[in-house]
Design a protein around this motif. Structure first.
Motif, PDB file in Angstrom:
ATOM      1  N   GLU A  31       8.620   4.611  -3.118  1.00 31.66           N
ATOM      2  CA  GLU A  31       7.219   4.915  -2.827  1.00 31.66           C
ATOM      3  C   GLU A  31       6.349   3.668  -2.937  1.00 31.66           C
ATOM      4  OE1 GLU A  31       3.668   7.969  -4.292  1.00 31.66           O
ATOM      5  OE2 GLU A  31       5.667   8.091  -5.163  1.00 31.66           O
ATOM      6  N   ARG A  32       6.561   2.877  -3.992  1.00 31.29           N
ATOM      7  CA  ARG A  32       5.770   1.663  -4.187  1.00 31.29           C
ATOM      8  C   ARG A  32       6.098   0.597  -3.150  1.00 31.29           C
ATOM      9  NH1 ARG A  32       3.835   0.952  -9.763  1.00 31.29           N
ATOM     10  NH2 ARG A  32       4.640  -1.170  -9.886  1.00 31.29           N
ATOM     11  N   SER A  33       7.264   0.687  -2.542  1.00 26.42           N
ATOM     12  CA  SER A  33       7.669  -0.334  -1.575  1.00 26.42           C
ATOM     13  C   SER A  33       6.839  -0.295  -0.299  1.00 26.42           C
ATOM     14  CB  SER A  33       9.148  -0.187  -1.223  1.00 26.42           C
ATOM     15  OG  SER A  33       9.369   0.901  -0.340  1.00 26.42           O
ATOM     16  N   TRP A  34       6.096   0.792  -0.091  1.00 22.72           N
ATOM     17  CA  TRP A  34       5.278   0.914   1.119  1.00 22.72           C
ATOM     18  C   TRP A  34       3.819   0.561   0.883  1.00 22.72           C
ATOM     19  CZ3 TRP A  34       8.133   0.956   5.212  1.00 22.72           C
ATOM     20  CH2 TRP A  34       9.396   1.546   5.175  1.00 22.72           C
ATOM     21  N   LEU A  35       3.485   0.167  -0.342  1.00 24.00           N
ATOM     22  CA  LEU A  35       2.108  -0.237  -0.638  1.00 24.00           C
ATOM     23  C   LEU A  35       1.798  -1.578   0.033  1.00 24.00           C
ATOM     24  CD1 LEU A  35       1.969   0.658  -4.447  1.00 24.00           C
ATOM     25  CD2 LEU A  35       0.967   1.946  -2.540  1.00 24.00           C
ATOM     26  N   SER A  36       0.525  -1.824   0.251  1.00 20.82           N
ATOM     27  CA  SER A  36       0.117  -3.057   0.932  1.00 20.82           C
ATOM     28  C   SER A  36       0.225  -4.261   0.002  1.00 20.82           C
ATOM     29  CB  SER A  36      -1.314  -2.920   1.442  1.00 20.82           C
ATOM     30  OG  SER A  36      -2.205  -2.714   0.360  1.00 20.82           O
ATOM     31  N   THR A  37       0.246  -5.444   0.603  1.00 19.16           N
ATOM     32  CA  THR A  37       0.292  -6.700  -0.149  1.00 19.16           C
ATOM     33  C   THR A  37      -0.842  -7.599   0.324  1.00 19.16           C
ATOM     34  OG1 THR A  37       1.675  -7.901   1.435  1.00 19.16           O
ATOM     35  CG2 THR A  37       2.818  -6.520  -0.204  1.00 19.16           C
ATOM     36  N   GLY A  38      -0.852  -8.812  -0.186  1.00 23.10           N
ATOM     37  CA  GLY A  38      -1.850  -9.774   0.243  1.00 23.10           C
ATOM     38  C   GLY A  38      -1.518 -10.458   1.550  1.00 23.10           C
ATOM     39  N   CYS A  39      -0.393 -10.118   2.154  1.00 22.73           N
ATOM     40  CA  CYS A  39       0.009 -10.670   3.450  1.00 22.73           C
ATOM     41  C   CYS A  39      -0.317  -9.657   4.539  1.00 22.73           C
ATOM     42  CB  CYS A  39       1.504 -10.981   3.472  1.00 22.73           C
ATOM     43  SG  CYS A  39       1.986 -12.307   2.364  1.00 22.73           S
ATOM     44  N   ALA A  40      -1.117 -10.059   5.499  1.00 19.20           N
ATOM     45  CA  ALA A  40      -1.567  -9.145   6.553  1.00 19.20           C
ATOM     46  C   ALA A  40      -0.394  -8.479   7.257  1.00 19.20           C
ATOM     47  CB  ALA A  40      -2.409  -9.910   7.569  1.00 19.20           C
ATOM     48  N   GLY A  41      -0.418  -7.138   7.284  1.00 18.39           N
ATOM     49  CA  GLY A  41       0.591  -6.388   8.006  1.00 18.39           C
ATOM     50  C   GLY A  41       1.867  -6.122   7.243  1.00 18.39           C
ATOM     51  N   TRP A  42       1.983  -6.644   6.037  1.00 19.32           N
ATOM     52  CA  TRP A  42       3.225  -6.476   5.279  1.00 19.32           C
ATOM     53  C   TRP A  42       3.034  -5.550   4.089  1.00 19.32           C
ATOM     54  CZ3 TRP A  42       5.563 -12.088   4.785  1.00 19.32           C
ATOM     55  CH2 TRP A  42       6.196 -12.407   5.995  1.00 19.32           C
TER      56      TRP A  42
END
Length: 227
Positions: A31-42
């Motif tokens: 579930e956490r693997s689909w959260l957003s990051t600081g890299c656009a689109g990733w």
């Protein structure tokens, strides 16, 4: 300018940087693997795959002696690190597609952990002055190792954007990032940023304030120092 002799040994910096990143990776659930990051689109899983790829590149480079003198060091490696827009967009798409193919996030996380450990072991055994090849350039192994630590540290900041309970980057990795950024700037940065904020601002992950621009003077136009 070579920064190989400044700060902790390159292998120790990499061990701390990869260890801190892996400490977050081992807590990632599907579930956490689909959260957003600081890299656009990733999403998180995309960034982990990207960092896996970088660790694999480092492992190959540490076993690829070069037959010519270094043309980059731990600082100048980043000077031309500004991918052109189409190539960057294609790279983001490739990473998204491949990362999504792992049916269980544990498979990706375990592969990252194993590869990171192998790179750390290779770094500890490498002669720091040995010229090695990567991405069309030659660096001393010690300088290459420092670039790998900076990459992992910057992306660690990206990784935890949606994971507020996760531990942050290592002090060693953040210190190496500061030395690298000061090297690119040509002087110690004249702003009262801590290491993490400096890394965010200098790589375009956080904006410069008006006060920041006043402190930087003409150098403000050079930000981000690399992206």
């Amino acid at each position: 300018m070579s920064y190989e002799q400044e700060g902790p040994r390159p292998a120790d910096v990499l061990r701390a940087s990869y260890g801190a990143f892996d400490a977050v990776v081992t807590t990632i659930t599907d579930e956490r693997s689909w959260l957003s990051t600081g890299c656009a689109g990733w999403a998180v899983r995309d960034l982990v795959f990207h960092c896996l790829s970088d660790a694999q590149r480092g492992l190959v480079a540490l076993h690829t002696p070069a037959g010519r003198a270094p043309d980059r060091d731990a600082v100048t490696y980043w000077e031309d690190w500004r991918p052109e827009p189409l190539g960057a967009a294609n790279g983001r798409r490739f990473t998204r597609v491949v990362a999504s193919m792992f049916l269980h996030i544990d498979q990706l996380c375990e592969l990252y952990s194993q590869t990171a450990a192998a790179v750390v072991n290779a770094a500890a055994s490498a002669a720091p002055d040995q010229p090695v090849a990567t991405q069309g350039h030659v660096l001393k192994a010690g300088d290459l190792i420092r670039t790998l630590a900076v990459e992992a540290t910057i992306h660690h900041l990206d990784l935890v954007v949606s994971l507020p309970d996760a531990p942050g980057p290592s002090a060693e990795g953040l210190g190496q990032a500061r030395r690298t950024l000061d090297g690119l700037l040509g002087r110690p940065v004249p702003a009262p940023w801590d290491d993490a904020q400096y890394a965010r601002v200098a790589t375009g992950r956080a904006p410069l304030s008006d006060t920041d621009r006043d402190r930087l003077g003409a150098d403000a136009a050079r930000f981000p120092l690399f992206a």
